[in-house]
Design a protein around this motif. Structure first.
Motif, PDB file in Angstrom:
ATOM      1  N   GLY A  88      31.068  38.716  38.028  1.00 43.52           N
ATOM      2  CA  GLY A  88      30.017  40.075  38.215  1.00 43.52           C
ATOM      3  C   GLY A  88      30.309  40.651  39.544  1.00 43.52           C
ATOM      4  N   SER A  89      30.596  39.937  40.672  1.00 39.10           N
ATOM      5  CA  SER A  89      30.817  40.625  42.051  1.00 39.10           C
ATOM      6  C   SER A  89      32.016  41.181  42.145  1.00 39.10           C
ATOM      7  CB  SER A  89      30.354  39.409  43.124  1.00 39.10           C
ATOM      8  OG  SER A  89      31.144  38.244  42.835  1.00 39.10           O
ATOM      9  N   VAL A  90      32.835  40.995  41.469  1.00 37.88           N
ATOM     10  CA  VAL A  90      34.426  41.842  41.480  1.00 37.88           C
ATOM     11  C   VAL A  90      34.204  43.309  41.704  1.00 37.88           C
ATOM     12  CG1 VAL A  90      36.538  42.233  40.429  1.00 37.88           C
ATOM     13  CG2 VAL A  90      35.642  40.074  40.312  1.00 37.88           C
ATOM     14  N   ASP A  91      34.708  44.013  42.658  1.00 40.69           N
ATOM     15  CA  ASP A  91      34.537  45.479  42.991  1.00 40.69           C
ATOM     16  C   ASP A  91      35.004  46.130  41.796  1.00 40.69           C
ATOM     17  OD1 ASP A  91      37.366  46.777  43.966  1.00 40.69           O
ATOM     18  OD2 ASP A  91      37.181  44.475  44.165  1.00 40.69           O
ATOM     19  N   ALA A  92      34.492  47.375  41.578  1.00 39.02           N
ATOM     20  CA  ALA A  92      34.933  48.209  40.526  1.00 39.02           C
ATOM     21  C   ALA A  92      36.215  48.681  40.456  1.00 39.02           C
ATOM     22  CB  ALA A  92      34.186  49.624  40.712  1.00 39.02           C
TER      23      ALA A  92
ATOM     24  N   LEU B 117      38.766  47.486  37.352  1.00 35.68           N
ATOM     25  CA  LEU B 117      39.265  48.677  36.377  1.00 35.68           C
ATOM     26  C   LEU B 117      40.742  48.458  36.230  1.00 35.68           C
ATOM     27  CD1 LEU B 117      39.380  51.738  35.188  1.00 35.68           C
ATOM     28  CD2 LEU B 117      39.787  52.476  37.468  1.00 35.68           C
ATOM     29  N   LEU B 118      41.604  48.000  37.336  1.00 32.97           N
ATOM     30  CA  LEU B 118      42.827  47.668  37.363  1.00 32.97           C
ATOM     31  C   LEU B 118      43.185  46.392  36.199  1.00 32.97           C
ATOM     32  CD1 LEU B 118      43.845  47.880  40.987  1.00 32.97           C
ATOM     33  CD2 LEU B 118      44.651  49.567  39.227  1.00 32.97           C
ATOM     34  N   LEU B 119      42.392  45.533  36.308  1.00 30.62           N
ATOM     35  CA  LEU B 119      42.328  44.355  35.573  1.00 30.62           C
ATOM     36  C   LEU B 119      42.233  44.809  34.148  1.00 30.62           C
ATOM     37  CD1 LEU B 119      41.011  41.562  37.696  1.00 30.62           C
ATOM     38  CD2 LEU B 119      43.384  41.952  37.025  1.00 30.62           C
ATOM     39  N   ILE B 120      41.233  45.698  33.839  1.00 28.99           N
ATOM     40  CA  ILE B 120      40.999  45.970  32.390  1.00 28.99           C
ATOM     41  C   ILE B 120      42.204  46.686  31.802  1.00 28.99           C
ATOM     42  CG2 ILE B 120      39.359  47.349  30.961  1.00 28.99           C
ATOM     43  CD1 ILE B 120      37.122  46.618  32.844  1.00 28.99           C
ATOM     44  N   LYS B 121      42.846  47.680  32.700  1.00 29.97           N
ATOM     45  CA  LYS B 121      44.062  48.251  32.328  1.00 29.97           C
ATOM     46  C   LYS B 121      45.028  47.327  32.014  1.00 29.97           C
ATOM     47  CE  LYS B 121      43.298  52.773  34.685  1.00 29.97           C
ATOM     48  NZ  LYS B 121      43.960  53.338  35.721  1.00 29.97           N
TER      49      LYS B 121
ATOM     50  N   ALA C 130      46.135  45.060  41.055  1.00 30.23           N
ATOM     51  CA  ALA C 130      44.626  44.319  41.418  1.00 30.23           C
ATOM     52  C   ALA C 130      44.651  43.454  42.647  1.00 30.23           C
ATOM     53  CB  ALA C 130      44.223  43.757  40.094  1.00 30.23           C
ATOM     54  N   LEU C 131      45.816  42.613  42.719  1.00 27.77           N
ATOM     55  CA  LEU C 131      46.006  41.894  43.844  1.00 27.77           C
ATOM     56  C   LEU C 131      46.063  42.416  45.052  1.00 27.77           C
ATOM     57  CD1 LEU C 131      46.627  39.022  45.129  1.00 27.77           C
ATOM     58  CD2 LEU C 131      49.149  39.328  44.434  1.00 27.77           C
ATOM     59  N   GLU C 132      46.990  43.808  45.159  1.00 26.78           N
ATOM     60  CA  GLU C 132      47.125  44.454  46.116  1.00 26.78           C
ATOM     61  C   GLU C 132      45.756  45.198  46.734  1.00 26.78           C
ATOM     62  OE1 GLU C 132      50.525  47.624  46.699  1.00 26.78           O
ATOM     63  OE2 GLU C 132      50.595  46.777  44.493  1.00 26.78           O
ATOM     64  N   ASN C 133      44.980  45.554  45.716  1.00 23.03           N
ATOM     65  CA  ASN C 133      43.498  45.701  46.011  1.00 23.03           C
ATOM     66  C   ASN C 133      42.732  44.858  46.690  1.00 23.03           C
ATOM     67  OD1 ASN C 133      41.547  48.096  45.750  1.00 23.03           O
ATOM     68  ND2 ASN C 133      40.403  46.652  44.595  1.00 23.03           N
ATOM     69  N   LEU C 134      42.760  43.631  46.069  1.00 20.13           N
ATOM     70  CA  LEU C 134      42.010  42.629  46.750  1.00 20.13           C
ATOM     71  C   LEU C 134      42.509  42.027  48.153  1.00 20.13           C
ATOM     72  CD1 LEU C 134      41.917  40.017  43.725  1.00 20.13           C
ATOM     73  CD2 LEU C 134      39.970  41.174  44.786  1.00 20.13           C
ATOM     74  N   VAL C 135      43.783  42.160  48.383  1.00 23.54           N
ATOM     75  CA  VAL C 135      44.241  41.811  49.605  1.00 23.54           C
ATOM     76  C   VAL C 135      43.882  42.864  50.740  1.00 23.54           C
ATOM     77  CG1 VAL C 135      46.538  41.673  51.026  1.00 23.54           C
ATOM     78  CG2 VAL C 135      46.281  40.272  48.924  1.00 23.54           C
ATOM     79  N   THR C 136      43.805  44.134  50.216  1.00 20.86           N
ATOM     80  CA  THR C 136      43.620  45.220  51.143  1.00 20.86           C
ATOM     81  C   THR C 136      41.938  45.040  51.538  1.00 20.86           C
ATOM     82  OG1 THR C 136      44.995  46.988  50.300  1.00 20.86           O
ATOM     83  CG2 THR C 136      43.338  47.777  51.232  1.00 20.86           C
ATOM     84  N   GLN C 137      41.297  44.641  50.582  1.00 16.84           N
ATOM     85  CA  GLN C 137      39.701  44.700  50.923  1.00 16.84           C
ATOM     86  C   GLN C 137      39.600  43.393  51.813  1.00 16.84           C
ATOM     87  OE1 GLN C 137      37.946  43.605  47.219  1.00 16.84           O
ATOM     88  NE2 GLN C 137      38.015  45.467  46.402  1.00 16.84           N
TER      89      GLN C 137
END
Length: 162
Positions: free
Chosen positions: A35-39, A43-47, A66-73
């Motif tokens: 539940g705490s995964v960012d939006a 969204l990328l994972l749902i795609k 999605a991985l790139e987004n997690l690494v950037t965060q």
């Protein structure tokens, strides 16, 4: 397969078409998302889940996004994703970094021509991704509930008094 390229089967002596799903709306979630995964990651994972049924390369590519987004965060630095992941090795557990690198390689394969994935390979990638998400976004809801239950049982000196 029959002559038209469609799958078919023989039932009671007759050839009948066999259909396979290529799309679900809403998308079937291939893994549980904390539940705490960012939006944006969600969204990328749902795609990627949507692509699973008809385009495994695109599915792997969305996992990479999605991985790139997690690494950037997590403030990974470098000129490419590999360097950004490596930069996180000073602040994240080696299991997390290694899982990120493995997923990066899978995503790279999905981003370049010439690599045909199997559904089992993508399901393995999702299993790794689920492990990664659980490490990055631990969900302690059930542990918290049980800890509160222990306190209540002790305070009331038994279960029957709840």
């Amino acid at each position: 397969e029959d002559l038209e390229g469609h799958a078919s089967a023989i039932f009671k002596g007759k050839r009948i078409p066999v259909y396979f799903p290529t799309h679900f709306q809403p998308e079937l979630h291939m893994i549980m998302l904390p539940g705490s995964v960012d939006a944006q990651t969600k969204l990328l994972l749902i795609k990627s889940f949507g692509h699973f049924w008809y385009d495994l390369d695109a599915c792997a590519n969305k996992i990479r996004h999605a991985l790139e987004n997690l690494v950037t965060q997590r403030n990974g630095v470098g000129s490419n994703l590999h360097q950004k992941i490596d930069s996180l090795s000073k602040k994240l557990d080696s299991q997390i970094v290694d899982t990120m690198l493995a997923l990066k390689h899978i995503g790279n394969d999905g981003s370049h021509l010439g690599r045909e994935f199997t559904k089992d390979e993508i399901l393995d990638a999702y299993a790794l991704l689920e492990d990664l998400l659980n490490l990055l976004f631990p969900d302690t809801t059930e542990q918290d509930r049980r800890a509160q239950l222990v306190k209540t049982i002790i305070a009331k000196k038994g279960v029957k008094k709840l």
